[in-house]
Scaffold this motif. Structure first.
Motif, PDB file in Angstrom:
ATOM      1  N   LYS A 148       0.827  -1.188   0.000  1.00 50.09           N
ATOM      2  CA  LYS A 148       0.000   0.000   0.000  1.00 50.09           C
ATOM      3  C   LYS A 148       0.868   1.246   0.000  1.00 50.09           C
ATOM      4  CE  LYS A 148      -3.460   2.673   2.423  1.00 50.09           C
ATOM      5  NZ  LYS A 148      -4.404   2.798   3.522  1.00 50.09           N
ATOM      6  N   GLY A 149       0.495   2.211  -0.844  1.00 54.64           N
ATOM      7  CA  GLY A 149       1.263   3.436  -0.851  1.00 54.64           C
ATOM      8  C   GLY A 149       0.714   4.462  -1.812  1.00 54.64           C
ATOM      9  N   THR A 171      -2.598   3.111  -3.608  1.00 54.94           N
ATOM     10  CA  THR A 171      -2.736   1.836  -4.309  1.00 54.94           C
ATOM     11  C   THR A 171      -2.699   0.753  -3.236  1.00 54.94           C
ATOM     12  OG1 THR A 171      -1.358   2.828  -6.025  1.00 54.94           O
ATOM     13  CG2 THR A 171      -1.785   0.451  -6.190  1.00 54.94           C
ATOM     14  N   ILE A 172      -3.693  -0.124  -3.228  1.00 51.99           N
ATOM     15  CA  ILE A 172      -3.782  -1.130  -2.156  1.00 51.99           C
ATOM     16  C   ILE A 172      -3.785  -2.530  -2.767  1.00 51.99           C
ATOM     17  CG2 ILE A 172      -5.167  -1.916  -0.177  1.00 51.99           C
ATOM     18  CD1 ILE A 172      -6.443   1.013  -0.367  1.00 51.99           C
ATOM     19  N   PRO A 173      -2.771  -3.350  -2.451  1.00 47.23           N
ATOM     20  CA  PRO A 173      -2.755  -4.706  -3.007  1.00 47.23           C
ATOM     21  C   PRO A 173      -3.804  -5.575  -2.309  1.00 47.23           C
ATOM     22  CG  PRO A 173      -0.903  -4.404  -1.504  1.00 47.23           C
ATOM     23  CD  PRO A 173      -1.616  -3.082  -1.569  1.00 47.23           C
ATOM     24  N   ALA A 246       4.890   7.350   1.363  1.00 40.16           N
ATOM     25  CA  ALA A 246       5.471   6.003   1.333  1.00 40.16           C
ATOM     26  C   ALA A 246       4.858   5.182   0.195  1.00 40.16           C
ATOM     27  CB  ALA A 246       5.233   5.312   2.665  1.00 40.16           C
ATOM     28  N   HIS A 247       5.639   4.267  -0.323  1.00 43.61           N
ATOM     29  CA  HIS A 247       5.123   3.340  -1.349  1.00 43.61           C
ATOM     30  C   HIS A 247       6.054   2.126  -1.405  1.00 43.61           C
ATOM     31  CE1 HIS A 247       2.372   2.078  -4.273  1.00 43.61           C
ATOM     32  NE2 HIS A 247       2.454   3.023  -5.185  1.00 43.61           N
ATOM     33  N   GLY A 248       5.807   1.268  -2.376  1.00 40.16           N
ATOM     34  CA  GLY A 248       6.624   0.072  -2.515  1.00 40.16           C
ATOM     35  C   GLY A 248       5.878  -0.958  -3.330  1.00 40.16           C
ATOM     36  N   GLY A 249       6.400  -2.172  -3.350  1.00 36.04           N
ATOM     37  CA  GLY A 249       5.706  -3.209  -4.112  1.00 36.04           C
ATOM     38  C   GLY A 249       6.573  -4.427  -4.332  1.00 36.04           C
ATOM     39  N   PHE A 250       6.032  -5.342  -5.145  1.00 38.49           N
ATOM     40  CA  PHE A 250       6.652  -6.655  -5.348  1.00 38.49           C
ATOM     41  C   PHE A 250       6.568  -7.037  -6.814  1.00 38.49           C
ATOM     42  CE2 PHE A 250       4.414  -6.302  -1.377  1.00 38.49           C
ATOM     43  CZ  PHE A 250       5.300  -6.807  -0.419  1.00 38.49           C
ATOM     44  N   LYS A 272      10.458  -1.327  -0.243  1.00 37.06           N
ATOM     45  CA  LYS A 272       9.673  -0.690   0.835  1.00 37.06           C
ATOM     46  C   LYS A 272      10.218   0.716   1.000  1.00 37.06           C
ATOM     47  CE  LYS A 272       9.158  -5.160   2.994  1.00 37.06           C
ATOM     48  NZ  LYS A 272       9.933  -5.784   1.883  1.00 37.06           N
ATOM     49  N   LEU A 273       9.469   1.702   0.561  1.00 44.09           N
ATOM     50  CA  LEU A 273      10.006   3.058   0.408  1.00 44.09           C
ATOM     51  C   LEU A 273       9.313   4.050   1.333  1.00 44.09           C
ATOM     52  CD1 LEU A 273       9.739   2.929  -3.499  1.00 44.09           C
ATOM     53  CD2 LEU A 273      11.673   2.183  -2.096  1.00 44.09           C
TER      54      LEU A 273
END
Ligand code: API
Length: 326
Positions: A148-149, A171-173, A246-250, A272-273
């Motif tokens: 999420k970010g 944005t929410i996974p 904050a943001h991030g992802g995979f 992971k930002l």
């Protein structure tokens, strides 16, 4: 290496911080559409210049970092400034990258420059990981999750809607989908199955909120394929609860090898930002170094992260890299 910045918002500020931290780079000027006297930057000795004067700097800048938004700025700015400078941008509308590439390629080739587009983490570092993983595991599936970010691209796109004063997009996974991938279940997932989007909007006085909400939800490339929730809030609440970045992802690839495809392998790359803009611009600045090197060796035209040898990102020599990081 002499660096210029066009546009001084969150990205412009992030580029400034990253350039100041780079031993081989110097920030020579920041260009703005605003009245320069109203733009206060971190580096006290660097001039802030009106964008109308940018042509005067033609031979004084090795790489110009473009810090506008993808929705309306970069499609015109990147080809335009590629006529005068080597440029780099973070254009992130995936569906429109081929068209943007063609426009920048033409401008950069005609004027003898290099233009690197769509640099950051997605597109950017995530794209590299997708390409590596696809080449290594040709029999497999790709999955990208964000959040999420705060997506800067989506927040910017909402701010361009008439009647919007400020906006943040989260944005929410979908956790169950992410877990299924991580467990090697290789699920079939549509765009809608992987993420939801939540938007917080401060509307201008008298703006038609129903129209704004409809424009957000139907916006192509950004929201039309997602389930999106829109909240209208006042400026105090916005500043109090939605100032984070904050943001991030995979990025995953799950693929099989073996005579009978008996072995499964999962590649997972994650970020992971704390600050999406500061990380995005750290990527941009490393690639700006590569732009200069590619230009110096005679390359011309439009490039993406896929065209850049990893060693070109580092200020260290090949010898040092082989000794310590290989
Ligand atoms: C999202 C992603 C964000 C990618 C990172 C960057 C940005 O929906 O959250 O706009 O922040 N597309 N392109």
């Amino acid at each position: 290496m002499k660096i210029g910045i066009i546009g001084y918002g969150n990205l412009g500020r992030g580029v400034e911080i990253a350039v100041n931290a780079a031993p081989d780079m110097e920030l020579v000027a920041v260009f703005t559409r605003r009245d320069p006297s109203t733009v206060s930057i971190i580096s006290k000795d660097v001039p802030v210049v009106n964008i109308n004067e940018v042509a005067d700097w033609k031979d004084k800048i090795d790489v110009m970092v473009l810090c506008g938004g993808s929705a309306t700025d970069l499609p015109t700015q990147t080809p335009e400034y590629a006529k005068l400078f080597n440029v780099i941008d973070s254009f992130d509308t995936h569906a429109r990258i081929p068209e943007h590439f063609a426009n920048v390629d033409k401008a950069a080739k005609e004027s003898d420059h290099v233009g690197l587009i769509s640099c950051g983490w997605d597109p950017g570092l995530f794209s590299l990981n997708r390409v590596y993983a696809n080449a290594i595991l040709p029999d497999g599936k790709d999955y990208t999750f964000w959040g999420k970010g705060v997506s800067q691209g989506h927040s910017d796109a909402v701010r361009r809607i008439e009647g919007v004063k400020n906006a943040k997009q989260y944005t929410i996974p979908v956790e169950a989908a992410l877990e299924a991938v991580r467990n090697g279940e290789n699920p079939e997932l549509t765009t809608r199955d992987k993420h939801t989007r939540e938007v917080f909007v401060v509307a201008k006085e008298g703006a038609d909120k129903a129209r704004i909400e409809k424009e957000i939800k139907e916006m192509p490339n950004y929201f039309d394929e997602y389930n999106t929730t829109v909240h209208f809030i006042d400026e105090d609440e916005f500043n109090k609860n939605h100032s984070g970045m904050a943001h991030g992802g995979f990025v995953f690839r799950s693929g099989r090898t073996g005579v009978n495809k008996e072995n499964n392998h999962i590649i997972e790359y994650s970020l992971k930002l704390d600050s999406n803009p500061e990380f995005t611009t750290s990527v941009l600045v490393a690639y700006a170094r590569a732009v200069k090197r590619m230009y110096d060796e005679g390359q011309r035209g439009c490039k993406t992260v896929l065209d850049v040898p990893p060693a070109y990102l580092s200020e260290k020599s090949g010898e040092e890299l082989r000794a310590h990081l290989l």
